[in-house]
Design a protein around this motif. Structure first.
Motif, PDB file in Angstrom:
ATOM      1  N   ILE A 147      -9.235  -3.019   1.570  1.00 54.59           N
ATOM      2  CA  ILE A 147      -8.164  -2.138   1.661  1.00 54.59           C
ATOM      3  C   ILE A 147      -6.589  -2.816   1.580  1.00 54.59           C
ATOM      4  CG2 ILE A 147      -7.003  -0.109   2.898  1.00 54.59           C
ATOM      5  CD1 ILE A 147      -9.975   1.112   3.064  1.00 54.59           C
ATOM      6  N   MET A 148      -6.443  -3.653   2.786  1.00 56.86           N
ATOM      7  CA  MET A 148      -5.404  -4.290   2.771  1.00 56.86           C
ATOM      8  C   MET A 148      -5.036  -5.011   1.547  1.00 56.86           C
ATOM      9  SD  MET A 148      -3.985  -3.552   5.587  1.00 56.86           S
ATOM     10  CE  MET A 148      -2.394  -4.657   5.361  1.00 56.86           C
ATOM     11  N   GLY A 149      -6.139  -5.507   0.979  1.00 53.65           N
ATOM     12  CA  GLY A 149      -5.969  -6.394  -0.189  1.00 53.65           C
ATOM     13  C   GLY A 149      -5.298  -5.530  -1.516  1.00 53.65           C
ATOM     14  N   CYS A 150      -5.748  -4.270  -1.368  1.00 53.27           N
ATOM     15  CA  CYS A 150      -5.450  -3.448  -2.439  1.00 53.27           C
ATOM     16  C   CYS A 150      -3.859  -2.968  -2.058  1.00 53.27           C
ATOM     17  CB  CYS A 150      -6.201  -1.921  -2.342  1.00 53.27           C
ATOM     18  SG  CYS A 150      -7.584  -2.149  -2.966  1.00 53.27           S
ATOM     19  N   ILE A 179      -6.742   4.020  -3.759  1.00 52.14           N
ATOM     20  CA  ILE A 179      -7.406   3.051  -2.887  1.00 52.14           C
ATOM     21  C   ILE A 179      -8.881   3.142  -3.261  1.00 52.14           C
ATOM     22  CG2 ILE A 179      -8.067   2.130  -0.752  1.00 52.14           C
ATOM     23  CD1 ILE A 179      -5.094   3.015   0.232  1.00 52.14           C
ATOM     24  N   LEU A 180      -9.270   4.340  -3.206  1.00 50.94           N
ATOM     25  CA  LEU A 180     -10.778   4.490  -3.431  1.00 50.94           C
ATOM     26  C   LEU A 180     -11.034   4.020  -4.839  1.00 50.94           C
ATOM     27  CD1 LEU A 180     -13.204   5.645  -2.805  1.00 50.94           C
ATOM     28  CD2 LEU A 180     -12.554   7.757  -3.366  1.00 50.94           C
ATOM     29  N   SER A 222       3.665  -8.128   4.742  1.00 41.85           N
ATOM     30  CA  SER A 222       3.163  -8.717   3.344  1.00 41.85           C
ATOM     31  C   SER A 222       2.034  -9.673   3.502  1.00 41.85           C
ATOM     32  CB  SER A 222       4.198  -9.711   2.827  1.00 41.85           C
ATOM     33  OG  SER A 222       4.265 -10.987   3.381  1.00 41.85           O
ATOM     34  N   ARG A 223       0.937 -10.068   2.795  1.00 37.68           N
ATOM     35  CA  ARG A 223      -0.249 -10.834   2.775  1.00 37.68           C
ATOM     36  C   ARG A 223       0.358 -12.167   3.470  1.00 37.68           C
ATOM     37  NH1 ARG A 223      -4.555 -10.578  -0.459  1.00 37.68           N
ATOM     38  NH2 ARG A 223      -3.296  -9.633  -2.047  1.00 37.68           N
ATOM     39  N   TRP A 264      -1.627  -4.951  -0.433  1.00 37.71           N
ATOM     40  CA  TRP A 264      -0.765  -5.981  -0.723  1.00 37.71           C
ATOM     41  C   TRP A 264      -0.620  -6.287  -2.115  1.00 37.71           C
ATOM     42  CZ3 TRP A 264      -4.315  -8.853   3.316  1.00 37.71           C
ATOM     43  CH2 TRP A 264      -3.687  -8.654   4.817  1.00 37.71           C
ATOM     44  N   ASP A 265      -1.447  -6.219  -2.964  1.00 36.28           N
ATOM     45  CA  ASP A 265      -1.296  -6.038  -4.371  1.00 36.28           C
ATOM     46  C   ASP A 265      -0.477  -4.928  -4.872  1.00 36.28           C
ATOM     47  OD1 ASP A 265      -3.072  -8.296  -4.359  1.00 36.28           O
ATOM     48  OD2 ASP A 265      -4.523  -7.099  -4.970  1.00 36.28           O
TER      49      ASP A 265
END
Length: 117
Positions: free
Chosen positions: A14-17, A30-31, A74-75, A19-20
């Motif tokens: 979810i964090m990857g989504c 997100i889902l 941010s990431r 951050w992107d």
């Protein structure tokens, strides 16, 4: 996706989504990005709530009942904080730095030197 995830794997995804997409995403977006037909929206909302409790995500109300979720950092900021935390846990930070540096590629060493200057 497997029925059992490793602890923190869903949070990371979810964090990857987020951050992107730094402008934010709704839980439905997100889902959809997760691409897991067996994942429920309630699970995504629960994870987002937990990430909010950890200070990693905040939600912004749009219109009606629509919320957009955004990452607080941010990431790269998050990764740096994790590295600093790992160094802080050591009784010998110099040795940790030494081991860390020995694992860097020449390009990474050049980037680190540039950042230090």
């Amino acid at each position: 996706m497997s029925d059992k995830r490793k602890q923190g794997e869903l949070e990371s995804q979810i964090m990857g989504c987020l951050w992107d997409r730094p402008d934010g995403l709704s839980s439905q977006q997100i889902l959809a990005l997760m691409g897991d037909d067996q994942l429920a929206i309630t699970t995504v909302l629960t994870v987002l709530s937990r990430l909010g409790d950890k200070g990693m995500v905040f939600r912004e109300k749009l219109t009606g009942r629509t919320f957009v979720f955004k990452s607080v950092k941010s990431r790269e900021e998050h990764t740096a904080a994790m590295l600093l935390g790992a160094f802080d846990q050591s009784a010998n930070p110099a040795l940790v730095f030494s081991h860390f540096a020995s694992g860097l590629s020449p390009a990474q060493i050049a980037s680190l030197k540039k950042a230090l200057n």
